[in-house]
Design an enzyme around this catalytic site. Structure first.
Site, PDB file in Angstrom:
ATOM      1  N   CYS A  11       0.829  -1.197   0.000  1.00  0.00           N
ATOM      2  CA  CYS A  11       0.000   0.000   0.000  1.00  0.00           C
ATOM      3  C   CYS A  11       0.867   1.252   0.000  1.00  0.00           C
ATOM      4  O   CYS A  11       0.618   2.201  -0.753  1.00  0.00           O
ATOM      5  CB  CYS A  11      -0.936  -0.004   1.208  1.00  0.00           C
ATOM      6  SG  CYS A  11      -1.993   1.462   1.309  1.00  0.00           S
ATOM      7  N   CYS A  14      -5.989  -2.401   6.568  1.00  0.00           N
ATOM      8  CA  CYS A  14      -7.032  -1.403   6.324  1.00  0.00           C
ATOM      9  C   CYS A  14      -8.268  -1.974   5.655  1.00  0.00           C
ATOM     10  O   CYS A  14      -9.357  -1.427   5.804  1.00  0.00           O
ATOM     11  CB  CYS A  14      -6.464  -0.270   5.476  1.00  0.00           C
ATOM     12  SG  CYS A  14      -5.818  -0.776   3.880  1.00  0.00           S
TER      13      CYS A  14
END
Length: 458
Positions: free
Chosen positions: A129, A234
């Site tokens: 990410c 997340c």
């Protein structure tokens, strides 16, 4: 604190090998900084520090995951959005909102599922990410759409500028001064070119200092200062079980029932090879995790997994400190480096003189430290770079998959000075030379455990 790399001559002064940019990037306007705002206290204080120092600050809130896709999840983005807007209002800065759901799915989540290897590995998507989204898609968006010179985040890490032989600035990723909060591990795969335009205002502060700034001079909203630090992956809802989540998505990707992420299989003892229970799917377990064997009078822990066709086995050992959980060696592939060139650093090479004049680089072992999981202690180790096409000389543990995934490109042989607990295939192993983060790679497989070595010695 203004730990920004200078963007040109005359824009900063050299201090202890690092460039500290002034708020003014040119005679016409101040340096424009985009700050990733999450709604939490760290990113809010980072934005406040930069604005207080005179920079032109714009907040940016990312949406990376469509929670409508998440069965059983809870919508957290609306809370993040509300808190981020409150931060922007308190700091009197503009807040932009950007959607990278599609980019995240293709660049992070789909590779994550593939790297799971039907349950053999446990990859960490947070590094991907940061590489592909925050310091990839977001950085490009901030430069192109917002005209930003620099992207700042609330990570506890530092970037310094070093000079090579051509006197060009190269970024050096350093650990944050707060060892308990250092996040350089998560940034280890960010490209060097992206680090040139990165700023981490909290790198020289402790968490305690950040909280004091938030509640004091920054005057941040109470909802932000009281907010708990985010943890976990997340795309998994805060109230959802990771094993259930990954089993659901993994099974949806296809595959036969025998190798399904959620297919039950055997818990097998490493001590005597007995089947002692049934697991509910290898995806629900990672190395070092308690196995929760039904009806067992003592605690068992997962030491290895084999999702090969016809296997679907979780190897377990009694006790959290069993020797089968400790390893002295690991093979590491899918390498990444923080250098500006993206190539392995010079610590792995030495130059020799040939024919009296020609220099030739020769691979050598390097003494470094390694961190095998976020928050874990660094362990001293000897690391050798194995060129592409050569096989590592580390024999894999037999309490793992029968067939080891082959890595394209170079591989690292890592030999630890002390036994290291729960080395997990797929997890990032990050290398440090002092405080400098060099990069690393993904664990392909651990070597033989202390348990196996002891059995061989008998």
């Amino acid at each position: 604190p203004r730990p920004l790399l200078s963007r040109g001559s005359g824009e900063g002064e050299r201090t202890r090998g690092a460039e500290r940019a002034s708020p003014s990037s040119s005679a016409s306007r101040p340096t424009r900084v985009a700050v990733g705002i999450s709604g939490g206290v760290d990113s809010a204080v980072a934005a406040w520090l930069l604005k207080s120092a005179g920079f032109d600050v714009t907040g940016v809130l990312m949406r990376n995951w469509d929670e409508a896709e998440e069965t059983g999840g809870v919508c957290e983005f609306e809370k993040d959005q509300r808190d981020a807007r409150a931060v922007a209002a308190a700091l009197e800065i503009e807040l932009k909102e950007v959607d990278f759901v599609r980019e995240y799915w293709h660049a992070v989540f789909e590779p994550f599922l593939r790297d799971f290897e039907r349950g053999n590995a446990t990859p960490n998507p947070d590094l991907a990410c940061n590489r592909h989204i925050k310091f990839g898609a977001l950085l490009r968006h901030c430069e192109e759409a917002l005209g930003a010179d620099v992207l700042a985040t609330g990570h506890y890490a530092r970037v310094a500028a070093t000079a090579n032989d051509e006197d060009d600035e190269n970024p050096s990723l350093l650990r944050g001064v707060d060892e308990s909060k250092d996040q350089s591990y998560f940034l280890a795969s960010v490209r060097g070119e992206s680090l040139r335009r990165a700023c981490f205002p909290l790198g020289g502060l402790t968490k305690k200092q950040v909280k004091a700034l938030a509640a004091g001079p920054a005057r941040l909203p109470a909802a932000v200062t009281a907010r708990r630090s985010s943890a976990g992956i997340c795309f998994v809802g805060r109230k959802q079980n990771f094993g259930d989540f990954i089993a659901e998505y993994g099974d949806a990707e296809g595959g036969d029932a025998e190798t399904s992420f959620s297919s039950p299989g055997a818990f097998v003892s490493v001590d005597d090879g007995r089947v002692i229970g049934t697991h509910g799917g290898l995806a629900r377990y990672t190395i070092g995790q308690r196995a929760r064997v039904g009806g067992a009078p003592k605690a068992w822990y997962v030491v290895g997994k084999d999702a090969s066709v016809g296997e679907n086995v979780a190897y377990v050992a009694p006790g959290s400190e069993h020797e089968a959980l400790f390893f002295r060696e690991a093979a590491v592939g899918k390498l990444f480096w923080t250098s500006a060139s993206g190539l392995p650093p010079g610590v792995f090479f030495e130059s020799t003189v040939e024919d009296g004049s020609r220099l030739r680089s020769k691979i050598k072992s390097a003494r470094l430290t390694a961190q095998t999981r976020y928050g874990g202690e660094r362990v001293a180790c000897e690391v050798r770079l194995v060129p592409s096409g050569e096989a590592p000389a580390i024999e894999p543990t037999r309490f793992g998959p029968r067939r080891i995934a082959v890595s394209d490109g170079a591989v690292l042989e890592v030999r630890f000075d002390a036994p290291t607990r729960a080395l997990t295939p797929g997890q990032a192993l990050v290398l440090y030379d002092g405080d400098a983060c060099l990069g690393g790679g993904s664990v392909l497989y651990p070597g033989r455990s202390s348990h196996e070595l002891a059995m061989e010695a008998e």
